[in-house]
Scaffold this motif. Structure first.
Motif, short mmCIF file in Angstrom:
data_model
loop_
_atom_site.label_atom_id
_atom_site.label_comp_id
_atom_site.label_asym_id
_atom_site.label_seq_id
_atom_site.Cartn_x
_atom_site.Cartn_y
_atom_site.Cartn_z
N THR A 1 -6.57 7.30 1.58
CA THR A 1 -5.41 8.10 1.20
C THR A 1 -5.69 8.70 -0.18
N ARG A 2 -5.17 9.89 -0.38
CA ARG A 2 -5.34 10.53 -1.69
C ARG A 2 -4.31 10.03 -2.69
N TYR A 3 -3.09 9.77 -2.20
CA TYR A 3 -1.98 9.40 -3.09
C TYR A 3 -1.18 8.27 -2.47
N ILE A 4 -0.47 7.53 -3.35
CA ILE A 4 0.43 6.49 -2.89
C ILE A 4 1.82 6.74 -3.47
N GLY A 5 2.83 6.21 -2.79
CA GLY A 5 4.19 6.44 -3.27
C GLY A 5 5.19 5.42 -2.76
N ILE A 6 6.43 5.69 -3.13
CA ILE A 6 7.58 4.84 -2.79
C ILE A 6 8.69 5.77 -2.34
N THR A 7 9.48 5.33 -1.36
CA THR A 7 10.61 6.14 -0.91
C THR A 7 11.90 5.33 -0.88
N HIS A 8 12.99 6.05 -0.97
CA HIS A 8 14.31 5.52 -0.65
C HIS A 8 15.25 6.70 -0.49
N TYR A 9 16.37 6.46 0.19
CA TYR A 9 17.24 7.58 0.53
C TYR A 9 18.68 7.42 0.04
N THR A 10 18.98 6.39 -0.75
CA THR A 10 20.35 6.23 -1.23
C THR A 10 20.38 6.04 -2.75
N ASP A 11 21.52 6.37 -3.32
CA ASP A 11 21.71 6.26 -4.76
C ASP A 11 21.63 4.81 -5.26
N SER B 1 -6.06 11.79 12.05
CA SER B 1 -6.70 12.00 10.75
C SER B 1 -7.06 10.65 10.13
N ASP B 2 -8.33 10.45 9.85
CA ASP B 2 -8.75 9.21 9.20
C ASP B 2 -8.23 9.12 7.77
N LYS B 3 -8.14 10.27 7.10
CA LYS B 3 -7.66 10.29 5.72
C LYS B 3 -6.27 10.92 5.70
N LEU B 4 -5.34 10.19 5.10
CA LEU B 4 -3.97 10.69 4.96
C LEU B 4 -3.76 11.10 3.50
N ASP B 5 -3.00 12.14 3.30
CA ASP B 5 -2.81 12.64 1.94
C ASP B 5 -1.93 11.72 1.11
N LEU B 6 -0.87 11.19 1.72
CA LEU B 6 0.08 10.35 1.00
C LEU B 6 0.59 9.26 1.94
N ILE B 7 0.49 8.02 1.48
CA ILE B 7 1.12 6.90 2.19
C ILE B 7 2.12 6.29 1.22
N GLN B 8 3.35 6.09 1.72
CA GLN B 8 4.43 5.61 0.87
C GLN B 8 5.01 4.31 1.41
N VAL B 9 5.46 3.45 0.51
CA VAL B 9 6.21 2.27 0.88
C VAL B 9 7.62 2.75 1.17
N HIS B 10 8.06 2.56 2.41
CA HIS B 10 9.33 3.10 2.87
C HIS B 10 10.50 2.16 2.53
N ASN B 11 11.47 2.69 1.84
CA ASN B 11 12.73 1.99 1.57
C ASN B 11 12.57 0.62 0.92
N LEU B 12 11.58 0.53 0.04
CA LEU B 12 11.38 -0.67 -0.78
C LEU B 12 11.11 -1.94 0.02
N THR C 1 2.97 9.99 5.19
CA THR C 1 3.58 9.03 6.09
C THR C 1 4.00 7.80 5.28
N LYS C 2 4.45 6.79 5.98
CA LYS C 2 5.03 5.63 5.30
C LYS C 2 4.63 4.35 6.02
N ILE C 3 4.75 3.24 5.28
CA ILE C 3 4.67 1.92 5.88
C ILE C 3 6.01 1.25 5.63
N SER C 4 6.49 0.54 6.63
CA SER C 4 7.82 -0.08 6.51
C SER C 4 7.81 -1.43 7.21
#
Length: 186
Positions: free
Chosen positions: A111-121, A81-92, A58-61
């Motif tokens: 959370t097991r993992y952390i990440g970052i997302t974006h959808y454009t070049d 679910s108390d524990k999430l596998d991946l939480i990502q920072v959505h679109n910076l 899932t993500k936080i935005s």
């Protein structure tokens, strides 16, 4: 689809069953995807044996720590679910502060993992810098046969820094299907 609408949930349950039967496991969602988290949580609640087999992302935005924590708690509740596998920072959005929070949540075992997302070049240069500097566990980006700019610098940076890559928009929101509709296969 509201999770309480049993008839509307049935086709979604079939999609989840097909995913699991085919060996899939990743469910990528976000609070900003309408009822996606609540629907996913309701589908997983049908069979308690499913949750250990599913990788929930899932993500936080949002701006600010308190608002982000509210989103995380709401996601946990909606997904069941108390524990999430991946939480990502959505679109910076507020990336530096939110990554710091996600690192704390990872240390706490939420959370097991952390990440970052974006959808454009246009975000690829900033994402490359973040990958090199912050070294998140995951990066989720747009990549398809028609959108390959991530191959230049971003994917090599991920490889060099041990960052796993998730792909979004692999069919460019259906545009690739529309381009070949009605055409014979080679």
């Amino acid at each position: 689809v509201p999770p309480s609408d049993t008839a509307a949930m049935e086709p979604l349950a079939q999609v989840l069953d097909t995913l699991m039967q085919a060996g899939g496991s990743l469910i990528d969602t976000a609070p900003s995807y309408g009822q996606a988290e609540a629907v996913t949580g309701a589908l997983l609640a049908r069979d308690r044996g499913l949750r250990p087999r599913v990788f929930l992302a899932t993500k936080i935005s949002t701006q600010g720590r308190e608002s982000a924590m509210r989103q995380v708690r709401q996601s946990q509740q909606a997904l069941g679910s108390d524990k999430l596998d991946l939480i990502q920072v959505h679109n910076l959005i507020d990336t530096r502060n939110q990554l710091a929070l996600l690192r704390e949540l990872k240390q706490q075992g939420l959370t097991r993992y952390i990440g970052i997302t974006h959808y454009t070049d246009h975000a690829h240069d900033e994402l490359t810098s973040l990958v090199e500097r912050e070294k998140p566990d995951f990066l989720q980006i747009n990549l398809s046969v028609g959108a390959r700019s991530a191959e230049k610098r971003l994917l090599p940076a991920c490889q060099a820094n041990g960052v796993a890559v998730l792909i979004n928009r692999p069919f460019e929101d259906g545009a690739l299907f529309r381009q070949v509709k009605g055409k014979a296969l080679p």
